[in-house]
Scaffold this active site. Structure first.
Site, PDB file in Angstrom:
ATOM      1  N   ASN A 150      10.663   5.500   1.733  1.00  0.00           N
ATOM      2  CA  ASN A 150      11.806   4.567   1.728  1.00  0.00           C
ATOM      3  C   ASN A 150      12.357   4.278   0.338  1.00  0.00           C
ATOM      4  OD1 ASN A 150       9.388   3.155   1.248  1.00  0.00           O
ATOM      5  ND2 ASN A 150      10.338   1.233   1.842  1.00  0.00           N
ATOM      6  N   GLY A 226       2.291   2.744   2.745  1.00  0.00           N
ATOM      7  CA  GLY A 226       2.810   3.402   3.936  1.00  0.00           C
ATOM      8  C   GLY A 226       2.540   2.546   5.155  1.00  0.00           C
ATOM      9  N   THR A 228       0.798   0.915   8.602  1.00  0.00           N
ATOM     10  CA  THR A 228      -0.504   0.294   8.851  1.00  0.00           C
ATOM     11  C   THR A 228      -1.471   1.265   9.533  1.00  0.00           C
ATOM     12  OG1 THR A 228       0.420  -1.910   8.851  1.00  0.00           O
ATOM     13  CG2 THR A 228      -1.622  -1.616  10.097  1.00  0.00           C
ATOM     14  N   THR A 230      -1.533   4.541   9.321  1.00  0.00           N
ATOM     15  CA  THR A 230      -1.990   5.528   8.333  1.00  0.00           C
ATOM     16  C   THR A 230      -3.022   4.882   7.408  1.00  0.00           C
ATOM     17  OG1 THR A 230       0.272   6.371   8.373  1.00  0.00           O
ATOM     18  CG2 THR A 230      -1.183   7.304   6.721  1.00  0.00           C
ATOM     19  N   GLU A 248      -1.038  -0.861   0.667  1.00  0.00           N
ATOM     20  CA  GLU A 248       0.190  -1.646   0.848  1.00  0.00           C
ATOM     21  C   GLU A 248       0.834  -1.141   2.123  1.00  0.00           C
ATOM     22  OE1 GLU A 248       1.069  -4.107  -1.023  1.00  0.00           O
ATOM     23  OE2 GLU A 248      -0.499  -3.806  -2.506  1.00  0.00           O
ATOM     24  N   CYS A 282      10.003  -2.400   3.007  1.00  0.00           N
ATOM     25  CA  CYS A 282       8.895  -3.120   3.641  1.00  0.00           C
ATOM     26  C   CYS A 282       9.091  -4.635   3.523  1.00  0.00           C
ATOM     27  CB  CYS A 282       7.580  -2.713   2.999  1.00  0.00           C
ATOM     28  SG  CYS A 282       7.611  -2.894   1.204  1.00  0.00           S
ATOM     29  N   GLU A 461      -0.867  -5.100  -5.942  1.00  0.00           N
ATOM     30  CA  GLU A 461      -0.371  -4.289  -7.050  1.00  0.00           C
ATOM     31  C   GLU A 461       0.337  -5.208  -8.037  1.00  0.00           C
ATOM     32  OE1 GLU A 461       1.994  -1.389  -4.751  1.00  0.00           O
ATOM     33  OE2 GLU A 461       0.375   0.042  -5.105  1.00  0.00           O
TER      34      GLU A 461
END
Ligand code: NDP
Length: 480
Positions: A150, A226, A228, A230, A248, A282, A461
């Site tokens: 994205n 990416g 949830t 994954t 994340e 996101c 992060e």
């Protein structure tokens, strides 16, 4: 047709399999480049190169590492137009957005962490008069960085920059759906003179390349952004190997509007928080809760503004909404609009595919969509859609809106609109989200902790959090 290559050990190379994957332009639906269909064998080569480079890079003085990363930032800035065009073509986002947000932020990520390492310090703990402890924060080794489609270069560099700044070497994988600017970054690293093996970029599918990074015994830390599901797959592999993990993940973010807010500023910003980047951020607020006294006024004004958003060619400066990243994702988003209708939702505007004229007639576009009349607990309001679709829900009390806002399995971001400062603090403290914006959205300070709670992720992060993730803390205790 351009053939992208992997960047391993300082060189651009073809995948060992000799196989390639197609890469499409979302605005036209056309195949326009091929990317390496890499496999675990390429990850082995990349991880070996990164391991060989680690002793040299980690021992390089911080000032020199900083200079190298600043050089990369400069080259990103020098190629702004090129990179923005590549990002827009690959992802479908408006060119003006890539030029004003994505690419400048990629350069900023490098600048931020390049300078941060010149200002770090570590802790010391005096234990009465018996001992002194100090903390060494040392790079981990080879870090694995996996990012989504994205905000391709923006999020890719958000991981790579702190990992490299802290003295690690990196094996990184961009999304196979948006590989182009990561490829351009490899060209930039070569031009900057980054030593071979310090950064390795391997293209391919998540199932092949992503899984191989996750499972590689020589890659002890994984930073992933990416979906949830994954994230759960990665954790299943990485946890028993005791890897360091930063995840994340997805979100279903609430926007909470109290009647005492500044209406005009709120309307402008909520429009952005709902539909920026076609809703494919996101942090976008996809569930909009409005205090009942303001509901009708907001719904009418908001819907009118959404209808006026121009869906069109990403190259056109007048375009507000570009293309959806892939045909598959477009079908998924439209599937959720169907679900919303089945669940009793009233589609106030949008809700369908849009055919854009001329060169974009085969492209993947969706009209920005506003839906009302759904309960907070239905699937449309609980599952992440990740597209230009928002729902409106009225509320009467603070307790009620907190219950609804906190009802999803996610907890990434929330925004609150109110003129009452005391209420703003009270609500912020009770929202189950890692990031809360009061009377704003996406106002970012790169020093702040960034990430989600519940199923939106593990770890944070940004700023020291990122530098801490990419280092191992070692306590040294000296008896006095
Ligand atoms: P995915 O989870 O599908 O993919 C993310 C990355 O992981 C891609 O590079 C993908 O490769 C790779 N991948 C896929 N399967 C595996 C696997 N088994 N092992 C290792 N890696 C794998 O997410 P999307 O790309 O669809 O991105 C959208 C999602 O990202 C949304 O849920 C969104 O909320 C979330 N997101 C979260 C952010 C945050 O900061 N919390 C920020 C931005 C997005 P490939 O694409 O090649 O399959």
């Amino acid at each position: 047709m351009e053939h992208l290559q992997n960047y391993i050990n300082g060189e651009l190379t073809d995948p060992l399999s000799g196989m390639w994957l197609p890469n499409f332009e979302p605005a036209t639906g056309a195949l326009y480049s091929r990317i390496p269909a890499s496999t675990a064998a390429d990850i082995d080569t990349a991880a070996e190169a990164a391991a060989r480079a680690f002793p040299g890079w980690s021992a390089t003085p911080a000032e020199e590492r900083s200079r190298m990363l600043l050089r990369i930032a400069e080259l990103i800035e020098a190629r702004l137009d090129d990179l923005a065009a590549a990002e827009s073509k690959d992802n479908g986002k408006p060119l003006w957005l890539a030029r004003s947000v994505d690419i400048p932020r990629a350069a900023r990520n490098f600048r931020f962490f390049a300078t941060a390492i010149l200002h770090t310090s570590s802790e010391a703990h005096a234990t009465d008069d018996t001992a002194i402890n100090y903390t060494l924060r040392q790079p981990i080794g080879v870090a694995g960085c996996i990012s989504p489609w994205n905000l391709p270069l923006y999020l890719f560099t958000w991981k790579i920059a702190p990992a490299l700044a802290a003295g690690n070497t990196v094996v990184a994988k961009p999304s196979e759906i948006t590989p182009m600017t990561a490829y351009r970054l490899s060209e930039i690293c070569i031009e900057a003179g980054l030593p071979p093996g310090v950064l390795n970029i391997v293209h391919g599918t998540g199932a092949d390349v992503g899984a191989a990074i996750t499972a590689h015994p020589g890659i002890p830390a994984i930073s992933f952004t990416g979906g949830t599901q994954t994230g759960a797959t990665i954790a299943r592999t990485a946890a028993p190997m005791f890897k360091k993990l930063s995840l994340e993940l997805g979100g279903k973010n609430p926007t909470i509007i109290f009647a005492d807010c500044d209406f005009d500023e709120m309307l402008e910003t909520v429009l952005r928080s709902a539909f920026s980047n076609q809703g494919e951020i996101c942090l976008c607020g996809s569930r909009i809760f409005i205090e009942r006294a303001l509901y009708d006024r907001f719904r009418d004004a908001f819907t009118e503004r959404v209808r006026a958003l121009r869906v069109g060619d990403p190259l056109d400066d007048a375009t507000g909404q570009g293309a959806i990243v892939s045909e598959q994702h477009m079908e998924k988003v439209l599937g959720y609009v169907d679900l919303a209708r089945e669940e009793g939702g009233n589609v106030l505007c949008g809700g369908e595919r849009v055919q854009v004229e001329d060169r974009c007639s085969e492209g993947w576009f969706i009209a920005p969509t506003v839906i009302e009349g759904l309960p907070f607990s239905c699937r449309t309001n609980q599952e992440e859609i990740f597209g230009p679709v928002v729902t409106l829900m009225p509320f009467d009390t603070e307790d009620e809106v907190l219950t609804m806002a906190n009802s999803t399995p996610y907890g990434l971001a929330a925004s609150v609109w109110t003129g009452d400062v005391t209420r703003a603090h009270r609500v912020a403290a009770q929202l189950q989200s890692g990031i809360i914006w009061i009377n704003c959205w996406m106002l970012r300070d790169l020093r702040t902790p960034f990430g989600g709670m519940k199923q939106s992720g593990v770890g944070r992060e940004g700023g020291w959090e990122a530098l801490r993730f990419f280092t191992e803390a070692k306590n040294v205790c000296i008896k006095l």
